[in-house]
Each structure stands twice: as C-alpha cells, then as structure tokens.
Design an enzyme around this catalytic site. Sequence first.
Site, PDB file in Angstrom:
ATOM      1  N   LYS A   1     -13.328   0.948  -5.758  1.00 54.68           N
ATOM      2  CA  LYS A   1     -12.387  -0.167  -5.620  1.00 54.68           C
ATOM      3  C   LYS A   1     -12.060  -0.663  -7.010  1.00 54.68           C
ATOM      4  O   LYS A   1     -12.852  -0.516  -7.949  1.00 54.68           O
ATOM      5  CB  LYS A   1     -13.024  -1.306  -4.804  1.00 54.68           C
TER       6      LYS A   1
HETATM    7  P1  NAD Z   1      -1.290  -7.602   1.339  1.00 56.27           P
HETATM    8  O1  NAD Z   1      -1.340  -8.156  -0.026  1.00 56.27           O
HETATM    9  O2  NAD Z   1      -0.171  -6.686   1.701  1.00 56.27           O
HETATM   10  O3  NAD Z   1      -1.327  -8.773   2.401  1.00 56.27           O
HETATM   11  C1  NAD Z   1      -2.306  -9.764   2.386  1.00 56.27           C
HETATM   12  C2  NAD Z   1      -1.834 -10.906   3.279  1.00 56.27           C
HETATM   13  O4  NAD Z   1      -2.884 -11.874   3.371  1.00 56.27           O
HETATM   14  C3  NAD Z   1      -0.620 -11.635   2.740  1.00 56.27           C
HETATM   15  O5  NAD Z   1       0.238 -11.966   3.809  1.00 56.27           O
HETATM   16  C4  NAD Z   1      -1.223 -12.897   2.127  1.00 56.27           C
HETATM   17  O6  NAD Z   1      -0.316 -13.983   2.053  1.00 56.27           O
HETATM   18  C5  NAD Z   1      -2.318 -13.144   3.128  1.00 56.27           C
HETATM   19  N1  NAD Z   1      -3.352 -14.061   2.654  1.00 56.27           N
HETATM   20  C6  NAD Z   1      -3.891 -14.150   1.417  1.00 56.27           C
HETATM   21  N2  NAD Z   1      -4.768 -15.159   1.373  1.00 56.27           N
HETATM   22  C7  NAD Z   1      -4.783 -15.701   2.616  1.00 56.27           C
HETATM   23  C8  NAD Z   1      -5.471 -16.789   3.202  1.00 56.27           C
HETATM   24  N3  NAD Z   1      -6.326 -17.525   2.495  1.00 56.27           N
HETATM   25  N4  NAD Z   1      -5.230 -17.068   4.506  1.00 56.27           N
HETATM   26  C9  NAD Z   1      -4.349 -16.342   5.231  1.00 56.27           C
HETATM   27  N5  NAD Z   1      -3.673 -15.320   4.726  1.00 56.27           N
HETATM   28  C10 NAD Z   1      -3.883 -15.003   3.436  1.00 56.27           C
HETATM   29  O7  NAD Z   1      -2.705  -6.870   1.568  1.00 56.27           O
HETATM   30  P2  NAD Z   1      -3.062  -5.754   2.637  1.00 56.27           P
HETATM   31  O8  NAD Z   1      -2.912  -4.432   1.976  1.00 56.27           O
HETATM   32  O9  NAD Z   1      -2.352  -6.051   3.906  1.00 56.27           O
HETATM   33  O10 NAD Z   1      -4.631  -5.985   2.806  1.00 56.27           O
HETATM   34  C11 NAD Z   1      -5.153  -6.956   3.708  1.00 56.27           C
HETATM   35  C12 NAD Z   1      -6.617  -6.664   3.987  1.00 56.27           C
HETATM   36  O11 NAD Z   1      -6.734  -5.345   4.555  1.00 56.27           O
HETATM   37  C13 NAD Z   1      -7.545  -6.664   2.775  1.00 56.27           C
HETATM   38  O12 NAD Z   1      -8.810  -7.131   3.166  1.00 56.27           O
HETATM   39  C14 NAD Z   1      -7.640  -5.198   2.412  1.00 56.27           C
HETATM   40  O13 NAD Z   1      -8.802  -4.912   1.682  1.00 56.27           O
HETATM   41  C15 NAD Z   1      -7.667  -4.590   3.797  1.00 56.27           C
HETATM   42  N6  NAD Z   1      -7.285  -3.178   3.822  1.00 56.27           N
HETATM   43  C16 NAD Z   1      -6.062  -2.777   3.380  1.00 56.27           C
HETATM   44  C17 NAD Z   1      -5.717  -1.441   3.451  1.00 56.27           C
HETATM   45  C18 NAD Z   1      -4.356  -0.954   3.049  1.00 56.27           C
HETATM   46  O14 NAD Z   1      -4.050   0.222   3.337  1.00 56.27           O
HETATM   47  N7  NAD Z   1      -3.505  -1.758   2.451  1.00 56.27           N
HETATM   48  C19 NAD Z   1      -6.645  -0.502   3.935  1.00 56.27           C
HETATM   49  C20 NAD Z   1      -7.886  -0.945   4.406  1.00 56.27           C
HETATM   50  C21 NAD Z   1      -8.186  -2.288   4.338  1.00 56.27           C
END
Ligand code: NAD
Length: 420
Positions: A109
């Site tokens: 990561k």
């Molecule tokens: P992203 O940046 O596209 O979206 C994150 C979202 O969370 C945004 O809408 C943001 O405004 C919101 N957010 C941030 N702080 C917040 C809070 N305090 N309360 C409510 N909402 C909040 O990120 P993503 O890629 O969608 O990732 C989201 C989660 O999924 C993370 O934990 C990431 O590690 C996990 N994840 C992502 C992927 C991927 O392929 N992108 C894969 C596995 C896991």
Amino acid sequence: MNSNIYKSTVFDMACLQFDRAADILQMDHRLRERVKTPKRCMIVSCPIELDTGEIVVYEGFRVQHHLSMGPTKGGLRFHPKVDLGEVAALAMWMSWKCALVDLPYGGAKGGIAVDPHTLSANELEHLSRRYMQEMIPFVGTNVDVMAPDMGTNEQIMAWMMDTYSSYVGSSAPAIVTGKPIGAGGSEGRREATGRGAAYLARTYMQDLGIAPQSATVIIQGFGNVGSEAAKAFVEYGTKVIGISDVSGAFFNPKGLDIEDALEHVAKNRSLAGWNGGDSLSNEELLEQPCDLLMPAALERVIHAENASKIQCRILCEAANGPTTNEADAILLERGDVLVIPDVLCNSGGVIVSYFEWVQDLQSTFWTRDEVLSKLYVILERAKTKVEKQKQRYGCSRREAALSLGISKVAEAKRLRGLFP
Ligand code: NAD
C-alpha cells in the site's frame, strides 16, 4: 519485532487480527513474526511547485508487506491523515486478501499525506508524477504494482504509468492497474470493487432468504467503490435509501435517485448541495434501519459506540478496516448481523487489477463480460472457502477469511525456507 515505526491504532488493529488468526491456526511461533512483519517500507519527500510559485514538500509512503508469492500489489491513497502505520496495516490486509483469492501477489500500500481536493489538476499531476519518480528504484512490473485507492483515480494512474514508461524507455502499462482503458486499462476494472461487493452481498442475501428486490441498502462513501456498488444494487432492484460522502449524508426510506446523485457528483465533485434526500450526519446515517449497510470510505467507522446501534442484517465491508476489533466483538455477541469481512467483500478490485496486469503483460484484451464472469467465479470460490473455514474452526467469518489468507502466506514462507 521491537520496532515502533508502524505504531498506530490501525496497525495495532491489523496485528491483533493477525494474532487471533494465527492462534486459530496454531501457527508455529517460529513463523509468526516472519509472516506478520512488513518486509520493507519507503518514506519519500515529494517537492512540487504550486500554481502560485510556492514550493511544498509532501510526505509519501509505501509499504511492501511480503515478497514470497510474487510482486507486491496495492493501492495508493491521497488523504491528509495518511501515515506509515495506516499504510502498513492496509498492506498487511492486502497480503491476506490476495492470498485468500489465490492471486500470485504479496500485499502493498502507498499514500501521500495530502487532501487532493486542495490541489489544481496541474499540481495533482506534478505530485503524482513526483511520487512515482521517487518510487522508481523500489517498484517494477514484477516487483510492486500500484492501483487507485481513496483520493486517487484512473487519471493519476495514467500519469504514473507515463512517468515510469518514460524512465524505462518503452510503454510499461503493467506498472500500475486501474488505468483508463485508453491507456492500457481493463474493461470492468472501474466497477470491479463496488460491483464485486454488491455481488457478494446479493449471494448472502439469498443465503438469508432476503429477496434483493425487497431489500434496502445504505452506503457510506460515494466515490469509486460506493457509487459503483450503488449502481449494481439499482440493477438488482435493491433500494438505495442512504448515501454519503465527506460533505455529509442523504437519506430517504422510499429510495434515492442514484442517477441524479451521480450527475450531481460529476458536476460538483461531491454530494454537497444535492437535494435528493433528507440531510443527516455521517454518524446518523450508519444507524438508520436497512437490510444492508455498506461502509465504502474510511477505516474504523463502526466502533464500540455505534456497534450496538446499527440496524442492518448484513454489514458489507467494502472499505478496508471499517470495523474496529471492539465493534467486531459487539456484533459477534449480538449475533444478528452477518459481516462480510473486507478482505473478501472488496477483493473484486484486486482480482480485476490482476486481470488488467495479466492482459498488459500479454498485450491482449478481454471483454467486460469475460472480466466480470471470471471475477464472479473467483468471488464465489472464495466465499465457499470462507464458509467452510468458518464451520471447520467454529470462528467468525472475519477470522475464517483472514486465517485462510494468512495460512497460505505462512505455507509459502515455510516451503521457501529461511535463507541463512
Ligand atoms: P474514493 O476516493 O473514490 O471515494 C471515497 C469516498 O469516501 C468519497 O466519496 C469521499 O468523499 C468519502 N469519504 C471520505 N471521508 C469520509 C467520511 N468521513 N465520511 C463519509 N464519507 C467519506 O475511494 P475509493 O477508491 O472508493 O475507496 C473507498 C474505500 O474502498 C477505501 O477504504 C479503499 O481502501 C477501499 N477499496 C478501494 C478499492 C478500489 O478499487 N478503489 C479496492 C478495495 C478497497
């Protein structure tokens, strides 16, 4: 290990989860520290010139957890609260996740302590390229492969791929995944994490006798993962009654118009100002009644204070580490919430990242249908393994998933032996 470099609440949480799984497996003590401890970490300074002419230095991190089963693989996060401990915990979880779904990867990561929304597109490009430039000695298509995570996206991956390609002198698309399709990305990658999580949620709904068409879902986080999951749920006929992002939460028990929310976010970069539902705080949203609750944003949002108040039948952990160990114990004691643990629930992202990497290395391409059908086969297989492991050890679903991943990494290390 007596080092304190990773010391943080999230790292402690990941270590405790490891210890419990290792106890369940009765893992040889001679192996435990080797399997748990991250192999290496990098901290780099990333100086960039802002549009104002000012020079700012951002701190960037990367942790490669283990290198025993192939290159390391894991996302890159841009968030003001990123630190080495959080990145190390996320790298550990990536290791168990990749092993659980049988990918030939170790976990990694990375992150930069920055709020990407405060940067112009120009500044964001400079920072992304600078981070990759600083990481070049430590990454490679067969060494460590990055992907998007919170605060990063396809465009950032394209800039990073271009930076690395310029260095090696030829196009190297396999250096990152989650790229735009026009820059060597894969069909189905954008939706893989959210859609994979929704797919698994639907299979568990079926197990519990809940008809997807009469079910309701609340999703925290409306970025890549949350919004793609919402779209999949709409296709399944499941009513999305709550969504939120960092700006706040919206709720309507009769259902929200997801198309409209997506259009609003596309225009305004966040849900702020949307009038598609009643406004609530993020905390309040998590406590509303629903069939499915899907945290898809930050770690540790289900904690000791709200675990007894959430009112869902299934907790779908699309985010990494959304439930603290204390909350986990409360939910287990309650016994009325089925938890789909993060390492299983959000594994669709790394599975399709693996497909993207394979396609890039072979200069071939698959259709979206091929990608998604292969994804669903792997998810079903992993789910079946987890359910069997849960039965076998009489443990929680999280412990079952973690112990499967951890035992696979431990076995690889044992077989390879310890170089003198
Ligand atoms: P992203 O940046 O596209 O979206 C994150 C979202 O969370 C945004 O809408 C943001 O405004 C919101 N957010 C941030 N702080 C917040 C809070 N305090 N309360 C409510 N909402 C909040 O990120 P993503 O890629 O969608 O990732 C989201 C989660 O999924 C993370 O934990 C990431 O590690 C996990 N994840 C992502 C992927 C991927 O392929 N992108 C894969 C596995 C896991």
